[in-house]
Motif scaffolding. Structure first.
Motif, mmCIF file in Angstrom:
data_model
loop_
_atom_site.group_PDB
_atom_site.id
_atom_site.type_symbol
_atom_site.label_atom_id
_atom_site.label_comp_id
_atom_site.label_asym_id
_atom_site.label_seq_id
_atom_site.Cartn_x
_atom_site.Cartn_y
_atom_site.Cartn_z
ATOM 1 N N VAL A 93 0.785 -1.322 0.147
ATOM 2 C CA VAL A 93 -0.010 0.190 -0.122
ATOM 3 C C VAL A 93 0.874 1.203 -0.115
ATOM 4 O O VAL A 93 1.823 1.355 0.956
ATOM 5 C CB VAL A 93 -1.027 -0.034 1.228
ATOM 6 C CG1 VAL A 93 -1.794 1.357 1.240
ATOM 7 C CG2 VAL A 93 -1.694 -1.243 1.091
ATOM 8 N N LYS A 94 0.650 2.163 -0.881
ATOM 9 C CA LYS A 94 1.453 3.335 -1.011
ATOM 10 C C LYS A 94 1.189 4.444 0.177
ATOM 11 O O LYS A 94 0.073 4.312 0.976
ATOM 12 C CB LYS A 94 0.855 4.179 -2.077
ATOM 13 C CG LYS A 94 1.653 3.527 -3.470
ATOM 14 C CD LYS A 94 1.267 4.365 -4.721
ATOM 15 C CE LYS A 94 1.756 4.027 -5.953
ATOM 16 N NZ LYS A 94 1.560 4.913 -7.054
ATOM 17 N N PRO A 95 2.479 5.283 0.604
ATOM 18 C CA PRO A 95 2.017 6.176 1.391
ATOM 19 C C PRO A 95 0.918 7.126 1.447
ATOM 20 O O PRO A 95 0.393 7.626 2.405
ATOM 21 C CB PRO A 95 3.266 6.944 1.451
ATOM 22 C CG PRO A 95 4.304 5.892 0.897
ATOM 23 C CD PRO A 95 3.396 5.268 -0.191
ATOM 24 N N VAL A 96 0.553 7.440 0.023
ATOM 25 C CA VAL A 96 -0.430 7.969 -0.128
ATOM 26 C C VAL A 96 -1.665 6.965 -1.032
ATOM 27 O O VAL A 96 -1.209 6.820 -2.140
ATOM 28 C CB VAL A 96 -0.642 9.395 -0.968
ATOM 29 C CG1 VAL A 96 -1.812 10.004 -1.170
ATOM 30 C CG2 VAL A 96 0.641 10.339 -0.262
ATOM 31 N N ILE A 109 -1.265 0.919 -4.874
ATOM 32 C CA ILE A 109 -0.574 0.155 -4.201
ATOM 33 C C ILE A 109 0.804 0.257 -5.422
ATOM 34 O O ILE A 109 0.938 0.835 -6.372
ATOM 35 C CB ILE A 109 -0.940 -1.414 -4.584
ATOM 36 C CG1 ILE A 109 -1.527 -1.722 -5.829
ATOM 37 C CG2 ILE A 109 -1.883 -1.517 -3.539
ATOM 38 C CD1 ILE A 109 -0.675 -2.160 -6.830
ATOM 39 N N ALA A 110 2.082 -0.256 -4.682
ATOM 40 C CA ALA A 110 3.180 -0.652 -5.517
ATOM 41 C C ALA A 110 4.056 -1.740 -5.418
ATOM 42 O O ALA A 110 3.690 -2.258 -4.368
ATOM 43 C CB ALA A 110 4.226 0.585 -5.002
ATOM 44 N N ASP A 233 0.799 5.613 11.475
ATOM 45 C CA ASP A 233 1.153 4.971 10.176
ATOM 46 C C ASP A 233 0.957 3.740 10.057
ATOM 47 O O ASP A 233 0.657 2.901 11.013
ATOM 48 C CB ASP A 233 2.698 5.546 10.223
ATOM 49 C CG ASP A 233 2.888 5.758 8.571
ATOM 50 O OD1 ASP A 233 2.091 5.326 7.526
ATOM 51 O OD2 ASP A 233 3.774 6.440 8.229
ATOM 52 N N PHE A 234 1.264 3.079 9.025
ATOM 53 C CA PHE A 234 1.354 1.636 8.767
ATOM 54 C C PHE A 234 2.000 1.091 7.608
ATOM 55 O O PHE A 234 2.539 1.830 6.635
ATOM 56 C CB PHE A 234 -0.120 1.274 8.527
ATOM 57 C CG PHE A 234 -1.097 1.972 7.711
ATOM 58 C CD1 PHE A 234 -0.868 1.706 6.437
ATOM 59 C CD2 PHE A 234 -1.973 2.807 8.387
ATOM 60 C CE1 PHE A 234 -1.800 2.172 5.405
ATOM 61 C CE2 PHE A 234 -2.763 3.472 7.487
ATOM 62 C CZ PHE A 234 -2.729 3.184 5.902
ATOM 63 N N ASP A 235 2.386 -0.372 7.473
ATOM 64 C CA ASP A 235 2.925 -0.762 6.581
ATOM 65 C C ASP A 235 1.957 -2.101 6.152
ATOM 66 O O ASP A 235 2.067 -2.997 6.860
ATOM 67 C CB ASP A 235 4.344 -1.200 6.904
ATOM 68 C CG ASP A 235 5.332 -0.200 7.157
ATOM 69 O OD1 ASP A 235 5.675 0.698 6.529
ATOM 70 O OD2 ASP A 235 5.912 -0.593 8.366
ATOM 71 N N LEU A 236 1.287 -1.711 5.195
ATOM 72 C CA LEU A 236 0.060 -2.965 4.611
ATOM 73 C C LEU A 236 0.640 -3.323 3.303
ATOM 74 O O LEU A 236 1.182 -2.910 2.649
ATOM 75 C CB LEU A 236 -1.252 -2.226 4.864
ATOM 76 C CG LEU A 236 -1.761 -1.650 6.101
ATOM 77 C CD1 LEU A 236 -3.226 -1.221 6.094
ATOM 78 C CD2 LEU A 236 -1.577 -2.815 7.363
ATOM 79 N N GLU A 237 0.232 -4.694 3.075
ATOM 80 C CA GLU A 237 0.253 -5.088 1.790
ATOM 81 C C GLU A 237 -0.852 -6.197 1.479
ATOM 82 O O GLU A 237 -1.550 -6.568 2.332
ATOM 83 C CB GLU A 237 1.499 -6.015 1.658
ATOM 84 C CG GLU A 237 1.614 -7.139 2.657
ATOM 85 C CD GLU A 237 3.209 -7.634 2.695
ATOM 86 O OE1 GLU A 237 3.569 -8.874 2.203
ATOM 87 O OE2 GLU A 237 4.133 -6.695 3.126
#
Length: 479
Positions: A93-96, A109-110, A233-237
């Protein structure tokens, strides 16, 4: 018919290990259940490490190194090591991530892969179209005391899908496709009012509410049980939501996502935790497993195999001079480190290609691995593999001692070889190294196939390496 050893346990692990964060969390639970204690990198290790002790340390919550110290080990002695990578190709998931169009709410997404945006849709990510995708990862939340804490999140149902264009539209449905405009998951239908956070949710820390949809933030808050306002914040995929399963007329296969390389990671860690206390009481070696993040994008960053993570763990372990009386401790720890590494051995374990009967022409006769048969030695002469003849002899002796079978894989001269963590760790540590793998089909697809016996075959061979290395290494001259 009962499943082969470790098949069901591996399937359960894969279903839990939806992201690298969840995989490392599983590894920590597994290690602690077997008596391993957690170290922190800012701890004073010499005051903690003891002969016969079992420990693990994490970095970034995405890489983990675990080791068991033989009770007879003295600094300068050997280390038997297995290294693998625990990350997998995915969509981050992108930061924006805000993205609405035509009444659809989408999630920006990236791609997480070595090819990056330039990688063709005809390659790895072509298999991600029209799949039910889950969402999981790490969320940073601000606690009541002001500290920022980490929480894992995994949605219980699929939340995304990347819809392909029907063939009826002709040329646009055949591509080429654009990463940025054609490959965006839909996560819902935009509804009036859904983009507004309720008044009682307070002010979201920092700009998070301006970068992600209110619906996504509220869904995350429900899953982890915190107010939206505490999300920092988060780091999602995204991941393939379909569960792993056995497959075949006699359940001889395992169909699963994320095989590359949670498969070797699972087998290596289970082999380490299987070592008995009675074995460790007699051992004069350190038995170590390192599972690293970021291999799919080059193994860089502080948590990758190219970093100083494994090197500093080994140096601090030797520097502690475990089991040596204070009066006998040497001031020359760099000498002891050199002694240890010269007598050590590293197995770089990463999945390899099983023979695909539909494409026999891409394989070399005699170097076409089979499923459910044995661990594979990977050879390649141009620096992408660390395999040498001395290493092959050592593993042949390990296979004989552990009643295991070895196979061989070598790429054709007109083929392209993939990379592993082996060369970079070998270069950093300087100890003898070899590249091996557990075979699979459909590598880099969203979903692959391995043999249902292969996780257990890996455990048996890797455990045999740990148990027999100390006496077998003396039979071979590596230098």
């Amino acid at each position: 018919m009962s499943p082969p050893p470790y098949a069901e346990e591996f399937i359960h692990f894969i279903d839990q290990a939806t992201t690298v964060y969840h995989a490392v969390d599983w590894a920590q639970d597994e290690l602690e259940s077997k008596g391993y204690s957690r170290l922190k990198e800012d701890d004073d290790w010499p005051s903690i490490l003891k002969p016969g002790g079992k420990y693990y340390v994490t970095r970034n919550a995405t890489s983990i190194i675990a080791f068991a110290i033989g009770k007879q080990f003295i600094s300068g002695g050997p280390l038997a090591m297995i290294g693998s990578h625990i990350d997998a190709l995915t969509l981050k998931v992108k930061p924006v991530s805000l993205s609405e169009k035509g009444g659809y709410e989408r999630l920006a997404i990236a791609p997480y892969s070595g090819g990056g945006p330039s990688q063709s849709f005809d390659g790895s990510y072509s298999t991600w179209w029209d799949r039910d995708l889950g969402l999981a990862g790490r969320v940073l939340v601000q606690a009541k005391n002001g500290n920022v804490e980490q929480k894992l999140v995994q949605f219980p149902t699929p939340i995304a899908r990347i819809p392909s264009l029907a063939v009826h539209f002709g040329a646009p449905a055949r591509g080429p496709f654009n990463w940025e405009t054609n490959f965006i998951p839909v996560v819902g239908l935009a509804k009036p009012g859904d983009s507004v956070l309720s008044q009682d949710s307070g002010s979201v820390y920092g700009p998070v509410k301006d970068r992600h949809s209110a619906r996504l933030l509220k869904a995350i808050s429900r899953e982890i049980g915190v107010p939206v306002s505490s999300i920092v914040d988060f780091d999602l995929e995204l991941y393939d939501f379909q569960s792993a399963t056995t497959l075949g007329l006699s359940d001889e296969f395992i169909s699963a996502p994320r095989l590359d390389d949670k498969l070797c990671s699972f087998s290596a860690l289970k082999a380490l935790t299987n070592l008995s206390d009675s074995f460790l009481d007699q051992s004069s070696a350190v038995h170590l497993v390192g599972l690293f993040d970021n291999e799919e994008i080059g193994s860089g960053l502080r948590q990758g195999a190219k970093s100083n993570f494994i090197q500093t763990v080994i140096e601090r372990l030797i520097d502690a001079q475990v089991g040596v009386k204070e009066a006998d401790k040497s001031p020359f720890t760099s000498n002891l480190i050199g002694q240890s590494l010269a007598s050590s051995f590293l197995i770089s374990a990463d999945v390899t290609h099983a023979f695909n009967p539909n494409f026999p022409g891409v394989y070399l006769p005699g170097a076409s691995p089979e499923l459910n048969k044995g661990v594979v030695i990977k050879a390649e002469p141009n620096g992408r593999s660390t395999t040498t003849s001395t290493g092959k002899v050592l593993l042949s002796l390990v296979a004989e001692a552990s009643q295991s079978e070895l196979q061989l894989f070598h790429i054709r001269n007109d083929g392209r070889s993939g990379g592993t963590i082996g060369p970079m760790v070998s270069e950093r540590l300087g100890c003898p190294t070899i590249d091996v793998g557990i075979p699979q089909l459909s590598m880099h697809s969203i979903r692959g196939i391995t043999g249902s016996a292969d996780p257990g075959i890996g455990v048996k061979f890797f455990q045999g390496f740990f148990e027999h290395y100390e006496h077998l290494r003396e039979k071979i001259e590596f230098n």
